[in-house]
Design a protein around this motif. Sequence first.
Motif, PDB file in Angstrom:
ATOM      1  N   LYS A  69       0.814  -1.213   0.000  1.00  0.00           N
ATOM      2  CA  LYS A  69       0.000   0.000   0.000  1.00  0.00           C
ATOM      3  C   LYS A  69       0.849   1.266   0.000  1.00  0.00           C
ATOM      4  CE  LYS A  69      -3.756  -2.271   2.531  1.00  0.00           C
ATOM      5  NZ  LYS A  69      -4.559  -2.285   3.773  1.00  0.00           N
ATOM      6  N   ARG A  70       1.908   1.260   0.806  1.00  0.00           N
ATOM      7  CA  ARG A  70       2.742   2.459   0.929  1.00  0.00           C
ATOM      8  C   ARG A  70       3.795   2.461  -0.175  1.00  0.00           C
ATOM      9  NH1 ARG A  70       4.617   1.805   6.993  1.00  0.00           N
ATOM     10  NH2 ARG A  70       4.572  -0.367   6.288  1.00  0.00           N
ATOM     11  N   LYS A  71       3.836   3.537  -0.933  1.00  0.00           N
ATOM     12  CA  LYS A  71       4.743   3.636  -2.081  1.00  0.00           C
ATOM     13  C   LYS A  71       6.148   4.032  -1.622  1.00  0.00           C
ATOM     14  CE  LYS A  71       5.004   5.581  -6.724  1.00  0.00           C
ATOM     15  NZ  LYS A  71       4.374   6.442  -7.730  1.00  0.00           N
ATOM     16  N   VAL A  72       7.154   3.428  -2.269  1.00  0.00           N
ATOM     17  CA  VAL A  72       8.545   3.775  -1.976  1.00  0.00           C
ATOM     18  C   VAL A  72       8.876   5.076  -2.702  1.00  0.00           C
ATOM     19  CG1 VAL A  72      10.955   3.072  -2.174  1.00  0.00           C
ATOM     20  CG2 VAL A  72       9.200   1.363  -1.685  1.00  0.00           C
ATOM     21  N   ASP A  73       9.221   6.112  -1.940  1.00  0.00           N
ATOM     22  CA  ASP A  73       9.519   7.419  -2.516  1.00  0.00           C
ATOM     23  C   ASP A  73      11.017   7.660  -2.686  1.00  0.00           C
ATOM     24  OD1 ASP A  73       6.793   8.154  -2.580  1.00  0.00           O
ATOM     25  OD2 ASP A  73       6.884   8.623  -0.440  1.00  0.00           O
ATOM     26  N   TYR A  74      11.828   6.975  -1.898  1.00  0.00           N
ATOM     27  CA  TYR A  74      13.273   7.207  -1.962  1.00  0.00           C
ATOM     28  C   TYR A  74      13.982   5.981  -1.413  1.00  0.00           C
ATOM     29  CZ  TYR A  74      16.737  10.828  -2.938  1.00  0.00           C
ATOM     30  OH  TYR A  74      17.719  11.588  -3.527  1.00  0.00           O
ATOM     31  N   ILE A  75      15.239   5.818  -1.827  1.00  0.00           N
ATOM     32  CA  ILE A  75      16.037   4.663  -1.415  1.00  0.00           C
ATOM     33  C   ILE A  75      17.383   5.152  -0.877  1.00  0.00           C
ATOM     34  CG2 ILE A  75      17.339   2.656  -2.257  1.00  0.00           C
ATOM     35  CD1 ILE A  75      14.437   2.033  -1.994  1.00  0.00           C
ATOM     36  N   LEU A  76      17.773   4.608   0.267  1.00  0.00           N
ATOM     37  CA  LEU A  76      19.127   4.794   0.787  1.00  0.00           C
ATOM     38  C   LEU A  76      19.843   3.447   0.715  1.00  0.00           C
ATOM     39  CD1 LEU A  76      18.469   6.970   3.989  1.00  0.00           C
ATOM     40  CD2 LEU A  76      19.152   7.738   1.712  1.00  0.00           C
ATOM     41  N   VAL A  77      21.074   3.455   0.245  1.00  0.00           N
ATOM     42  CA  VAL A  77      21.846   2.226   0.064  1.00  0.00           C
ATOM     43  C   VAL A  77      23.079   2.305   0.952  1.00  0.00           C
ATOM     44  CG1 VAL A  77      22.907   0.680  -1.623  1.00  0.00           C
ATOM     45  CG2 VAL A  77      21.069   2.219  -2.339  1.00  0.00           C
ATOM     46  N   TYR A  78      23.414   1.171   1.578  1.00  0.00           N
ATOM     47  CA  TYR A  78      24.602   1.132   2.425  1.00  0.00           C
ATOM     48  C   TYR A  78      25.270  -0.233   2.288  1.00  0.00           C
ATOM     49  CZ  TYR A  78      21.464  -1.430   5.551  1.00  0.00           C
ATOM     50  OH  TYR A  78      20.577  -2.343   6.067  1.00  0.00           O
ATOM     51  N   HIS A  79      26.558  -0.274   2.621  1.00  0.00           N
ATOM     52  CA  HIS A  79      27.327  -1.518   2.640  1.00  0.00           C
ATOM     53  C   HIS A  79      27.368  -2.048   4.062  1.00  0.00           C
ATOM     54  CE1 HIS A  79      29.005  -1.392  -1.483  1.00  0.00           C
ATOM     55  NE2 HIS A  79      28.899  -0.079  -1.337  1.00  0.00           N
ATOM     56  N   TYR A  80      27.290  -3.345   4.192  1.00  0.00           N
ATOM     57  CA  TYR A  80      27.445  -3.958   5.502  1.00  0.00           C
ATOM     58  C   TYR A  80      28.227  -5.252   5.340  1.00  0.00           C
ATOM     59  CZ  TYR A  80      23.762  -7.279   4.240  1.00  0.00           C
ATOM     60  OH  TYR A  80      23.026  -8.255   3.617  1.00  0.00           O
ATOM     61  N   LYS A  81      28.915  -5.645   6.422  1.00  0.00           N
ATOM     62  CA  LYS A  81      29.695  -6.883   6.397  1.00  0.00           C
ATOM     63  C   LYS A  81      28.843  -8.015   6.951  1.00  0.00           C
ATOM     64  CE  LYS A  81      34.300  -4.879   6.713  1.00  0.00           C
ATOM     65  NZ  LYS A  81      35.588  -4.847   7.462  1.00  0.00           N
ATOM     66  N   LYS A  82      28.839  -9.116   6.207  1.00  0.00           N
ATOM     67  CA  LYS A  82      28.014 -10.248   6.580  1.00  0.00           C
ATOM     68  C   LYS A  82      28.798 -11.523   6.347  1.00  0.00           C
ATOM     69  CE  LYS A  82      23.580 -12.385   5.404  1.00  0.00           C
ATOM     70  NZ  LYS A  82      22.404 -12.295   4.530  1.00  0.00           N
TER      71      LYS A  82
END
Length: 952
Positions: free
Chosen positions: A59-72
């Motif tokens: 229902k809720r539209k994605v207006d913006y995206i933040l991208v990050y790196h993580y160690k896994k």
Amino acid sequence: MRVNKKYSCLPAEEKGIHIINIRAIEDIGYDQHESTLLNSLSKNPDADCKYGLYFRDGKRKVDYILVYHYKKSSAGKTLARRAQHNDSSVRSTKQDQPLPGKGVQLEMGESEPHMDYHEDDKRFRREEYEGNLVEAGLELERDEDTKIHGIGFVKIHAPWNVLCREAEFLKLKMPTKKMYQINQTHGLLKKINSVIQKITEPIQPKVAEHKPQMVKRLSYPFSREKQHLFDLSDKDSFFDSKTRSTIVYEILKRTTCTKAKYSMGITSLLANGVYSAAYPLHDGDYEGENVEPNDRKLLCEEWASYGVFYKYQPIDLVRKYFGEKIGLYFAWLGVYTQMLIPASIVGIIVFLYGCATVDENIPSMEMCDQRNNITMCPLCDKTCSYWKMSSACATARASHLFDNPATVFFSVFMALWAATFMEHWKRKQMRLNYRWDLTGFEEEEDHPRAEYEAKVLEKSLRKEHKHKETDKEKLTWKDRFPAYLTNFVSIIFMVGLTFAIVFGVIIYRISTAAALAISSTPSGRSSVRVTVTATAVIINLVVIIILDEVYGCIARWLTQIEVPKTDKNFEERLIFKAFLLKFVNAYTPIFYVAFFKGRFVGRPGDYVYIFHSFRMEECAPGGCLMELCIQLSIIMLGKQLIQNNLFEIGIPKMKKFIRYLKLKRRRSLDHEEHMKKKQRYEVDYNLEPFAGLTPEYMEMIIQFGFVTLFVASFPLAPLFALLNNIIEIRLDAKKFVTELRRPVAVRAKDIGIWYNILRGIGKLAVIINAFVISFTSDFIPRLVYLYMYSENGTMHGFVNHTLSSFNVSDFQAGTAPNDPLDLGYEVQICRYKDYREPPWSENKYDISKDFWAVLAARLAFVIVFQNLVMFMSEFVDWIIPDIPKDISQQIHKEKVLMVEVFMREEQGKLQMLETWKDKGKKKGENCNNHSPRLSRSHSGSLSSCHSYPLDV
């Protein structure tokens, strides 16, 4: 973290399956066919959220995206799945959790070894920043279960109340319920417009936004108190995706985190690697089967396709999708390309005139006539011999194609064309401002850049270390002085480097001409001039293209060390430096041929030498205009073809291919990931980031210089520019739609500093063309000869008049030809192109009176041509109003209608107030009639009876 695809939407109670047992089976390594069966029975959660365009609830539209790196770690996969299950169960009981997915990080953090300090610091900053975003009203959702390992995504949604609040802060003009009729033309103009619309209908894009509108909604800055003025029947579409992403980006820039004792906004977080990218999403896929209709797909079909090159651009749809700034660029490019059509037609006519009159040109006929038997002096010392003027017949005939009386007319026409183009664009810009509701829009001061904030922080920390009281710090000219000094020295050095390279090419031309003159074959000696010119121009072209890229990078570095405060200041300074360096780089070789070659040669017996060994090169007998034409055409065409094909098509394709190979290798390593369809934000992450419009504008501005500055020497320049731009529009469109991440929409009412640069080039073009006609071409010497020296009023004898005589016995020692009998006879007198006294004169080889007469005429022509054309350009500027009359009327009509709307609203309020007062009076009278004693004894009760309706 995205819900696992296998178990997300199938409640355990409904199927009678114990999920913990299934996970235990998976943990001990059981074959995954059972899970595949479950997957086939369950509903696909990615389809519910339209593969990343919406949150998990669909229902809720994605207006913006933040991208990050993580160690896994690889050992944490099973634990991640368990944590994911726990997290999803928590979310099912608490739907309003601000950031789903945090439970995963906590459980993984317990099982995995402690990360290094920098990773922890980044994670803490992200948590604080995202918490502040939630406090600002945004809704977030995390996803780390992606096909791109080690990359996490934070999806951002702006709810309705936040959109309304920010739209009011930003003073966004939104359409109201009020609609009004747009003024239409009447009479003859209406018939003409209808005919034009029918003729141009096949070349109109099939886009709803491009159709002519008869009515328009009245726009007003959004206000929460006046929501009743706006049409809010469909709140989901009231703010389009472009506006929503702009609002979210403003919040991202304004929101800060203070974990590290100083404020960091999104620009600082991106610069420090806390986040690796931030971007809005594209509307969906643009190709493939069963693709839902969206604006991106429509743009790809009706705009970003080479098959629709003949159609108009859907500028309104471009603005709707990419914002006003990018929309204005493509609108400007479209207007420029349209205006090149008449310039190209006139240029072709001028060129055909030269072709038609080449056989009637008396000077070239005299040069080609072998009966004249004019012997010319050697072109170089020792190795070069005497030569016949008739051997330069082809060059003389070719020169007439561009050096004829029509060229002067074309120069005047192009100067007026440039002025008309600028005025036409201003009017078009005002129409777009009216259509896009930008009238009255004023740009506000932008947020400080990350680099500026870091520099200010460094300065404040230094003062704190010295135990000084610090107010709000800012960078002064003293702080920037080392950067300014570096800028000045670097620019001077690079301009000097460009001059040095041009000088090196001159040395190459002189030495190569001397080397080829030694050739024993007659054909080699006859083609010396063409060979040297062609190879030198190709060397210039390669150097220009290489230095273009180098200077672009250096200009960016020089601007970065200045540390401008805002993005607008950064862009303006970058444009100035890049344009200065690229202008010098592109036009220095052309300026040399146009104004310096052949001017400082000297004369036979007294030549000017470089390094005491290289003799300065001379122009051809027909003048330097033909060589200028060759230089201009090869550099212009080569620059456009190579940069367009190699840099704008080849390099992005290569990067895309490399990304495809990496993705293919990852898919082969993980079959399960390969089976999943990528989310929208994953696909967009693999696209190239948007780097700004500066390279696009710069390319067109340099081309505009080629079209206007030296158009007197190359009338076909507008035609080649037109052909290039037809491809360039679709090429840029395809790049924006298919190969770049969606840029943040930026509001703008004009093209900024580029307009001033265009005006400056237009003014400079008048001066340069005046000098090209008067000094580079033979137009003025012909006029002087025709009206002062011709015996019969024709051009017969003009060639002989421009040649001076030299006695070969006056050669300096060691400079005479080694083979004086190369022509088969002994030469006593040779000729050279100059106005000097003959050897039998008292003042032999001195400058003659003819030279001063021609020079005076040339200077007079420059003054008259420049002032006349400048006056005509200013007249065109004055006579064409900047704002079209119908647009000014519509703007005035909007103001009147807006006043009427508010007056009616105020009248309605007053009527309602009067109605309440009347009701209050009636109620008070009823109180008096029914309880007189009460009214006498308790006057307070009576007053309250009167005042109650008024309070309400």
